[in-house]
Enzyme design. Structure first.
Site, PDB file in Angstrom:
ATOM      1  N   CYS A  28     -30.516 106.803  -8.045  1.00  0.00           N
ATOM      2  CA  CYS A  28     -29.990 106.824  -8.863  1.00  0.00           C
ATOM      3  C   CYS A  28     -31.175 107.209 -10.253  1.00  0.00           C
ATOM      4  O   CYS A  28     -32.422 107.282  -9.800  1.00  0.00           O
ATOM      5  CB  CYS A  28     -29.360 105.645  -9.624  1.00  0.00           C
ATOM      6  SG  CYS A  28     -30.419 104.217 -10.039  1.00  0.00           S
ATOM      7  N   ASN A  32     -29.912  96.274  -2.494  1.00  0.00           N
ATOM      8  CA  ASN A  32     -29.286  96.277  -3.570  1.00  0.00           C
ATOM      9  C   ASN A  32     -28.576  94.682  -3.793  1.00  0.00           C
ATOM     10  O   ASN A  32     -28.126  94.190  -2.699  1.00  0.00           O
ATOM     11  CB  ASN A  32     -28.242  97.080  -3.608  1.00  0.00           C
ATOM     12  CG  ASN A  32     -27.236  97.286  -2.624  1.00  0.00           C
ATOM     13  OD1 ASN A  32     -27.579  97.300  -1.557  1.00  0.00           O
ATOM     14  ND2 ASN A  32     -25.763  97.433  -3.189  1.00  0.00           N
ATOM     15  N   GLU A  86     -34.145 100.238  -4.287  1.00  0.00           N
ATOM     16  CA  GLU A  86     -35.225 100.623  -4.787  1.00  0.00           C
ATOM     17  C   GLU A  86     -36.106  99.865  -5.764  1.00  0.00           C
ATOM     18  O   GLU A  86     -37.483  99.713  -5.438  1.00  0.00           O
ATOM     19  CB  GLU A  86     -35.216 102.297  -5.353  1.00  0.00           C
ATOM     20  CG  GLU A  86     -34.513 103.081  -4.441  1.00  0.00           C
ATOM     21  CD  GLU A  86     -32.929 103.137  -4.479  1.00  0.00           C
ATOM     22  OE1 GLU A  86     -32.472 104.195  -4.631  1.00  0.00           O
ATOM     23  OE2 GLU A  86     -32.511 102.161  -4.864  1.00  0.00           O
ATOM     24  N   CYS A 109     -33.737 104.504 -11.050  1.00  0.00           N
ATOM     25  CA  CYS A 109     -34.521 104.207 -10.015  1.00  0.00           C
ATOM     26  C   CYS A 109     -35.800 105.321 -10.008  1.00  0.00           C
ATOM     27  O   CYS A 109     -36.973 105.131  -9.722  1.00  0.00           O
ATOM     28  CB  CYS A 109     -34.006 104.242  -8.532  1.00  0.00           C
ATOM     29  SG  CYS A 109     -33.062 102.590  -8.419  1.00  0.00           S
ATOM     30  N   CYS A 165     -30.894  97.621  -8.074  1.00  0.00           N
ATOM     31  CA  CYS A 165     -30.857  98.550  -6.784  1.00  0.00           C
ATOM     32  C   CYS A 165     -32.018  98.435  -5.757  1.00  0.00           C
ATOM     33  O   CYS A 165     -33.003  97.558  -6.141  1.00  0.00           O
ATOM     34  CB  CYS A 165     -31.137 100.108  -7.305  1.00  0.00           C
ATOM     35  SG  CYS A 165     -29.871 100.562  -8.584  1.00  0.00           S
ATOM     36  N   GLU A 209     -25.828  92.951  -6.281  1.00  0.00           N
ATOM     37  CA  GLU A 209     -24.779  93.105  -7.271  1.00  0.00           C
ATOM     38  C   GLU A 209     -24.685  91.778  -8.074  1.00  0.00           C
ATOM     39  O   GLU A 209     -25.028  90.878  -7.640  1.00  0.00           O
ATOM     40  CB  GLU A 209     -23.627  93.607  -6.587  1.00  0.00           C
ATOM     41  CG  GLU A 209     -23.758  95.099  -6.027  1.00  0.00           C
ATOM     42  CD  GLU A 209     -22.398  95.471  -5.707  1.00  0.00           C
ATOM     43  OE1 GLU A 209     -22.414  96.599  -5.268  1.00  0.00           O
ATOM     44  OE2 GLU A 209     -21.427  94.940  -5.335  1.00  0.00           O
ATOM     45  N   ASN A 210     -23.963  92.005  -9.081  1.00  0.00           N
ATOM     46  CA  ASN A 210     -23.585  90.895 -10.151  1.00  0.00           C
ATOM     47  C   ASN A 210     -22.276  91.073 -10.583  1.00  0.00           C
ATOM     48  O   ASN A 210     -21.935  92.116 -11.100  1.00  0.00           O
ATOM     49  CB  ASN A 210     -24.763  90.775 -11.164  1.00  0.00           C
ATOM     50  CG  ASN A 210     -24.764  89.440 -11.796  1.00  0.00           C
ATOM     51  OD1 ASN A 210     -23.800  89.209 -12.852  1.00  0.00           O
ATOM     52  ND2 ASN A 210     -25.533  88.813 -11.607  1.00  0.00           N
ATOM     53  N   ALA A 211     -21.477  90.017 -10.664  1.00  0.00           N
ATOM     54  CA  ALA A 211     -20.073  90.031 -11.599  1.00  0.00           C
ATOM     55  C   ALA A 211     -20.227  90.811 -12.797  1.00  0.00           C
ATOM     56  O   ALA A 211     -19.295  91.536 -13.129  1.00  0.00           O
ATOM     57  CB  ALA A 211     -19.613  88.568 -11.578  1.00  0.00           C
TER      58      ALA A 211
END
EC number: 3.5.4.5
Length: 150
Positions: A99, A54, A67, A102, A65, A56-58
């Protein structure tokens, strides 16, 4: 880097390797906001492995994700048929589950392949994409006859 191919493994050993690689991929997760590391490893129809984590981003909705990272890497290298994917997290008491987004991306590449949801100790629960996303919408649905309304 390209796919990591392992020939000569038994089917059971291929799944063990898949789970091991998903746990390894978790170590590369970029998750400064949630602190929820996820790794995935994908096994193609010709026994190549692709890992993803994974990212992430602000701007929260721009995160990706594990997957989808693994699937995107495989597709970008020309692979579109998959045998299995394994997903790993740090949750000790619960198997990590993909999720909804995905699940839909997995469905794009078929509904009969296996998803191994794991725990850090390597134990796993196996389901198919179809079991995780029943009565799904996929590429074949786009060619179904439709009512012609103007």
């Amino acid at each position: 880097a390209g796919p990591f191919a392992r020939s000569g493994l038994t089917p059971v050993d291929k799944i063990r390797e898949l789970i091991r690689q998903s746990q390894e991929a978790k170590g590369q997760a970029y998750c400064p906001y949630s602190k929820f590391r996820v790794g995935a490893a994908l096994l193609t129809d010709n026994d190549c492995y692709f890992k993803g984590c994974n990212v992430e981003n602000a701007c929260t909705n721009l995160g990706v994700c594990a997957e989808r990272t693994a699937i995107t890497k495989a597709v970008s290298e020309g692979h579109k048929t998959f045998k299995a994917i394994a997903i790993a997290s740090d949750m000790e008491d619960k198997f990590i589950s993909p999720c909804g987004a995905c699940r839909q991306v997995m469905r794009e590449f078929g509904s009969k392949w296996d998803v191994y949801m794991t725990k850090p100790d390597g134990s796993h629960k196996k389901m198919t994409v179809d079991e995780l996303l029943p009565i799904s919408f996929g590429p074949d649905d786009l060619s179904v006859k439709k009512i012609n309304k103007n």
